[in-house]
Design a protein around this motif. Structure first.
Motif, PDB file in Angstrom:
ATOM      1  N   UNK A   1       0.839  -1.213   0.000  1.00  0.00           N
ATOM      2  CA  UNK A   1       0.000   0.000   0.000  1.00  0.00           C
ATOM      3  C   UNK A   1       0.867   1.254   0.000  1.00  0.00           C
ATOM      4  N   UNK A   2       1.950   1.232   0.777  1.00  0.00           N
ATOM      5  CA  UNK A   2       2.863   2.378   0.820  1.00  0.00           C
ATOM      6  C   UNK A   2       3.475   2.619  -0.554  1.00  0.00           C
ATOM      7  N   UNK A   3       3.899   1.552  -1.211  1.00  0.00           N
ATOM      8  CA  UNK A   3       4.485   1.682  -2.541  1.00  0.00           C
ATOM      9  C   UNK A   3       3.476   2.286  -3.521  1.00  0.00           C
ATOM     10  N   UNK A   4       2.233   1.836  -3.434  1.00  0.00           N
ATOM     11  CA  UNK A   4       1.196   2.340  -4.348  1.00  0.00           C
ATOM     12  C   UNK A   4       0.921   3.816  -4.115  1.00  0.00           C
ATOM     13  N   UNK A   5       0.774   4.214  -2.857  1.00  0.00           N
ATOM     14  CA  UNK A   5       0.477   5.616  -2.571  1.00  0.00           C
ATOM     15  C   UNK A   5       1.673   6.516  -2.855  1.00  0.00           C
ATOM     16  N   UNK A   6       2.892   5.979  -2.754  1.00  0.00           N
ATOM     17  CA  UNK A   6       4.069   6.783  -3.075  1.00  0.00           C
ATOM     18  C   UNK A   6       4.122   7.149  -4.555  1.00  0.00           C
TER      19      UNK A   6
ATOM     20  N   UNK B   1      -4.204   8.921  -5.151  1.00  0.00           N
ATOM     21  CA  UNK B   1      -4.540   7.768  -4.315  1.00  0.00           C
ATOM     22  C   UNK B   1      -4.178   8.024  -2.863  1.00  0.00           C
ATOM     23  N   UNK B   2      -2.960   8.510  -2.631  1.00  0.00           N
ATOM     24  CA  UNK B   2      -2.509   8.748  -1.267  1.00  0.00           C
ATOM     25  C   UNK B   2      -3.349   9.769  -0.534  1.00  0.00           C
ATOM     26  N   UNK B   3      -3.569  10.921  -1.160  1.00  0.00           N
ATOM     27  CA  UNK B   3      -4.365  11.970  -0.520  1.00  0.00           C
ATOM     28  C   UNK B   3      -5.822  11.534  -0.390  1.00  0.00           C
ATOM     29  N   UNK B   4      -6.313  10.817  -1.400  1.00  0.00           N
ATOM     30  CA  UNK B   4      -7.708  10.379  -1.404  1.00  0.00           C
ATOM     31  C   UNK B   4      -8.026   9.400  -0.292  1.00  0.00           C
TER      32      UNK B   4
END
Length: 421
Positions: A60-65, A70-73
């Motif tokens: 999940x961290x890799x995806x939001x990075x 995605x991260x802010x959402x």
């Protein structure tokens, strides 16, 4: 008094949480290693189910990075759904098996105090206290520069590295002001004591001594804008050394390793794999270009190197960029590739601007005031309170037993006297 067991918990969710806990371990061992029983554990590696969840968190961290929307959402959505209350529900239902496995992993250590740097570990420790160990003390150090909606306000102590985060914790997240602390910015012992000159680190790594030097990184996985930024900076026409930290991303490393053989003569390109000595490359550099990861930012600032923030993926990173660029003046936010290039050119052509940033670093990030020792003092204070409470309980028990024994003996004497009469 019995030594208190302090369990320091490591979790890979990016490298920041690991590095922060490593820093806490440094301070605790140096100041109170003889007074406490210090246990360290990659706690989720102790169980297959917990390990699977740790990998899920990491993914999940890799995806939001990679994806700012995605991260802010995700953080915005979780705030709407109820923040920490929603997270408690999720971990009691959807992620119950992973939570139970992590609780049992902690329980096997039978700790008196658990120290956490991650929201999930804090939640699991609170569950351990609630279900099995009511005398347990849960201490949370927040390695971010703000307090996001996931942190659990039921932790016994909550420690932040700046006053803005502490204010947010109390006013917006419901933390108790009596148990919410602010300490100095923190760094691992090796970073805080790495006081060699820029010239020393350049010589150590065989870097050109006379070129303007830029370090580029994007966390442990080089998954944000580092590749794009590096490619663009390679077109600059003045003498320049570019160090690109590929981290654990072998694809990025191989790409720049191949490219380093064909760059312009004015450019020295140095690709670097993941290394725990990344801070020495920061020390060799004039400026560090990176997404606004709290841990890498502080490592660079402890080395006296200003930061150009090129990206933020979620609220924690946004807060980091705002704190160190807008409020403390230790870096510059430049969230487009062309703004990064423009900023690099300006700092190269106007060294006085670079010096102004360095002066602000010296004022706000002082290696002589490392927060790890304040954290150690807080942990030790709690340990002493628990030891004294235990000692008082034992004394009261012994007194009660002694009194009862005396009463029994007196009664026996009275009975024996009557019998003889």
């Amino acid at each position: 008094m019995k030594k208190q067991k302090v369990l320091l918990t490591y979790i890979e969710s990016g490298m920041g949480h690991i590095m922060s806990m490593s820093a806490i371990a440094d301070g605790l061992k140096e100041k109170y290693g003889d007074d406490l029983e210090i246990l360290e554990s990659y706690i989720m590696s102790d169980d297959k189910e917990a390990g699977k969840f740790e990998k899920f968190i990491m993914d999940c961290v890799k995806s939001t990075n990679k994806n700012k929307a995605l991260g802010m959402g995700i953080f915005a959505l979780l705030g709407i759904l109820g923040g920490q209350h929603f997270m408690r529900l999720v971990h009691k239902t959807l992620f119950r098996r992973a939570t139970d496995a992590t609780v049992e992993a902690m329980r096997r250590y039978n700790p008196d105090i658990i120290v956490s740097t991650h929201y999930f570990i804090t939640y699991a420790a609170i569950e351990l206290k609630r279900k099995y160990m009511p005398d347990l003390t849960v201490i949370t150090y927040n390695p971010d520069n703000n307090v996001h909606v996931w942190w659990d306000s039921r932790t016994d102590l909550f420690i932040n590295n700046n006053a803005y985060a502490t204010e947010e914790a109390v006013q917006k997240r419901g933390f108790d002001p009596k148990t919410t602390y602010t300490v100095f910015f923190s760094a691992r012992k090796e970073v805080a004591t790495a006081n060699q000159s820029k010239e020393y680190y350049r010589e150590k790594y065989n870097l050109p001594k006379d070129k303007f030097t830029i370090m580029i990184a994007d966390g442990a996985y080089a998954s944000a804008k580092s590749k794009k930024i590096c490619d663009r900076l390679l077109s600059l026409d003045f003498p320049l050394t570019i160090i690109i930290l590929a981290g654990k991303n072998q694809k990025v490393y191989r790409y720049f390793e191949e490219k380093s053989r064909s760059v312009s003569k004015n450019i020295t390109l140095v690709p670097v794999n993941f290394t725990p000595l990344a801070y020495e490359y920061y020390g060799a550099s004039d400026v560090f270009v990176s997404k606004a990861g709290p841990n890498a930012t502080l490592d660079s600032l402890f080395m006296g190197t200003p930061v150009i923030f090129d990206f933020y993926a979620q609220p924690m990173e946004k807060a980091t960029a705002k704190l160190f660029s807008e409020k403390l003046g230790c870096g510059i936010s430049a969230f487009s590739t062309e703004k990064v290039v423009k900023t690099v050119k300006e700092l190269y052509r106007h060294p006085e601007r670079l010096e102004a940033l360095k002066k602000n670093i010296a004022i706000n990030v002082n290696r002589e005031k490392n927060g790890i020792f304040q954290i150690a003092d807080i942990i030790m204070h709690e340990a002493r309170k628990k030891s004294e409470a235990n000692a008082e309980t034992e004394t009261e028990t012994e007194t009660a037993i002694g009194s009862e024994t005396a009463t029994v003996k007196a009664h026996e004497t009275e009975v024996r006297s009557k019998a003889e009469t």
